[in-house]
Structures are given as C-alpha cells and as structure tokens.
Design an enzyme around this catalytic site. Sequence first.
Site, mmCIF file in Angstrom:
data_model
loop_
_atom_site.group_PDB
_atom_site.id
_atom_site.type_symbol
_atom_site.label_atom_id
_atom_site.label_comp_id
_atom_site.label_asym_id
_atom_site.label_seq_id
_atom_site.Cartn_x
_atom_site.Cartn_y
_atom_site.Cartn_z
ATOM 1 N NE ARG A 122 44.307 9.048 -0.334
ATOM 2 C CZ ARG A 122 44.823 8.390 -1.005
ATOM 3 N NH1 ARG A 122 45.911 8.758 -0.782
ATOM 4 N NH2 ARG A 122 44.415 8.516 -2.159
ATOM 5 C CE LYS A 144 31.449 17.353 16.389
ATOM 6 N NZ LYS A 144 29.638 18.168 16.877
ATOM 7 C CD GLU A 186 30.194 27.170 22.327
ATOM 8 O OE1 GLU A 186 29.808 25.916 22.872
ATOM 9 O OE2 GLU A 186 30.124 26.433 21.047
ATOM 10 C CE LYS A 230 34.881 19.570 22.342
ATOM 11 N NZ LYS A 230 34.860 20.710 21.792
ATOM 12 C CD GLU A 240 28.490 15.072 17.528
ATOM 13 O OE1 GLU A 240 26.885 15.213 17.054
ATOM 14 O OE2 GLU A 240 28.950 15.964 17.689
ATOM 15 N NE ARG A 244 32.843 15.930 19.988
ATOM 16 C CZ ARG A 244 34.196 16.077 19.320
ATOM 17 N NH1 ARG A 244 34.779 14.752 18.936
ATOM 18 N NH2 ARG A 244 34.115 17.463 18.989
ATOM 19 C CG ASN A 248 26.707 20.076 18.885
ATOM 20 O OD1 ASN A 248 27.010 19.829 18.261
ATOM 21 N ND2 ASN A 248 26.008 18.288 18.568
ATOM 22 C CG HIS A 251 25.925 23.876 18.798
ATOM 23 N ND1 HIS A 251 26.015 24.997 20.780
ATOM 24 C CD2 HIS A 251 27.588 24.910 18.481
ATOM 25 C CE1 HIS A 251 26.824 24.669 20.936
ATOM 26 N NE2 HIS A 251 27.889 24.945 19.883
ATOM 27 C CG HIS A 255 25.082 25.979 13.611
ATOM 28 N ND1 HIS A 255 25.288 23.853 14.261
ATOM 29 C CD2 HIS A 255 25.874 26.004 14.554
ATOM 30 C CE1 HIS A 255 26.280 24.258 14.529
ATOM 31 N NE2 HIS A 255 26.608 25.599 14.718
ATOM 32 C CG HIS A 268 29.062 29.505 17.143
ATOM 33 N ND1 HIS A 268 28.440 28.895 16.569
ATOM 34 C CD2 HIS A 268 29.612 28.893 18.262
ATOM 35 C CE1 HIS A 268 28.523 27.571 16.966
ATOM 36 N NE2 HIS A 268 28.920 27.526 17.897
#
Length: 363
Positions: A122, A144, A186, A230, A240, A244, A248, A251, A255, A268
């Site tokens: 956990r 993330k 990025e 960042k 997010e 935040r 993206n 993205h 994606h 990517h």
Amino acid sequence: MTSVINVNLPQQSYEIAIASGSLEQLGQQMADLKLGKKVLLVSNPTIFKHYGERAINSLESAGFQVASYCLPAGERYKTLNSIQKLYDIALENRLERSSTMVALGGGVIGDMTGFAAASWLRGINVVQVPTTLLAMVDSAIGGKTGVNHPHGKNLIGAFHQPRLVLVDPDVLKTLPMREFRAGMAEVIKYGVIWDAELFAQMEASKHLNQLRYIKPELINAILTRSCQAKAEVVGKDEKEGGLRAILNYGHTIGHAVESLTGYRLVNHGEAVAIGMVAAGQIALKLGMWQQEDTERQNALIQKAGLPTKLPEGLDIEGIIDALQLDKKVKNGKVRFILPTQMGVVTITDEVPADIIRHVLQAM
C-alpha cells in the site's frame, strides 16, 4: 551546475537536486532522508550497463542492501505484466514498508517503478533518478505513476510522490539524439504554458536538436527553469484538480497518436510535439491565439528536430474516437489545454469536433 528546487506539498515535500556528478552522491542523499536499508533498483538493460554499477556502489557505500532488476526498454512494456515482475522481486527480497524502490531510467522506468512502489504494501518509498531529458524535466517530478492499458496511455496508475528526485546532467551525454529531442518537446511545452522567457532563450539558440551544440548555460536554464515550472504547478495542484492539467499541453492529441501507432512509430516527445502543433492550430481557429505565436511555436518545434505533421496514413476518425478515452474527459467532453499568449494557456472543453477534424486533416 548545482541547483536545489523544492516541491512544496501539504503532506510530503521533497527536493529536486540538480548537480553534475550527483549519481555518485545517491547513497548519501538517500541516507540523509533516513530511509530503510533495503533498496530495489529498477532500470533497463541499456541504462543499467552505463550507470547501474555506479548507482549500486553509491548505495552500498552508504549502507544500503541493494537488489536490482532490469525491465525491457520501451513504452510497449509499460504494462501490468511488468509491474507483476517487480512485485515478485519485491517479495523475493522481502521489501518492507520502510524500503525504497529507486527508478534509474527514463519516463517508462520512472512511471512503472513509481506505480510498483505506490501499490506494494500500500505504498513504500520511491526515489527518482532520471536519465533522459524528458524524465528530468517532467515525468520524474510530481508523483504521477502508472502503466498503459491496451486502449489508452496511463489509464492505470496512482499519485505517489518521490522522496527525492536526483538529476545528474552528465548522464545526458549517453542519451541517443532522438531521445534528447523527445525531451525538448516537454521543455518547449513549459515555454508555451508557463515561462515565456525560457521560450525566448531557446529561440535565441542556433541549435536545439543535439546536446553537443547547445551552450552549457542554456542546458542549465532548460533543466532548472523546467523543473521549477513543474514544481510550482504541482505545488499549487498536486492531484490535478485544476491548474495541473495545463501540464498536459500537447498531450491530449499526442497520447491518441501514441496509442494508435502502438507506441512503436513515434515516441512520447514526438507525439507531444504533434499535439502542440494541433493545439496551437485549434487555438488559432477559435480566435484565442495569434498567428505570430503559432508560427513561433512551430518554428521552435522544428528547430528541436521534432515532427509537426501526423504520421502517414493515420486515421483521423480513429484519433477523434481515441480522444474520448483521454483521462481528462469530463461528462463526455474532451478537455483541451489551449494557448492564449506565450507563457499562458487556458483549459476548455468547448472545442467543436469539426474544428479538431479540420485541424488534423490539415496536418
């Protein structure tokens, strides 16, 4: 160059430590955090060959008991099967709640190691040691973690903040040129969404597509300003809930392009570059952005040696369908991050499908 950037969070703040040669200090830096003695170092065969021994020596010199495991390189291995292998190694080495997984690699290794750490017992410690430009400025920071589902990127995952992000710019010297260019996507993103001054600094550079042609002071600015951007965004919105999402930028369509090409044809960063071009064109058509800024962005993307067109033969309707699987979809509406001026973006779900289609057809 030496910089320490704080990621300030309500529950677990941490440092991004940027320093040449800092890989040798990994063990001491972790010892200073008073982490448990058991460590699982996760890498891929290429990175491990270059830096595995140095990282292990540093950890063992600081008193850690180190096990290591290499996952295959590549986005297509970012699956639950790979995570299962990490669980098996964690069990074999009796990792405890005070133990740490160390991610030595790029974004794929960082995401998978982070997710394994988030879910083992956990949640155990994770330390990110990024070895690609993309991971240094983006994916290693912010917590993330996750893996891909066959129908979409990063659909399975968790937020799990690292205890430390250790950035050694020296390791960029062994980074393949294509991977360096991927990271530049990025960095350009940060210029568009947050830091117009960084964008202008990159515009002033004659070359952006190879590390050896970029002045050390610009590499310093790229790393520190991108990490700072960042850290600031994550510090304001860790999970997010709002702000935040601007990270993206590029993205959403990016994606979809990655997914539809099976994570093999474009990497990517290349997909994000294509997505930024598309987002810029959408903003232009909606009257939100100026033609001059669109041209500046696209010129910088090209200077970095990144694509501005969709891969040949890609199905436009397939992209539009794939957008519905994006994590940012809310009430069936696709949310886009769109620029309004250099350094400023907005989040909107009011983009008509025919505009998306028209922009993609022109690419």
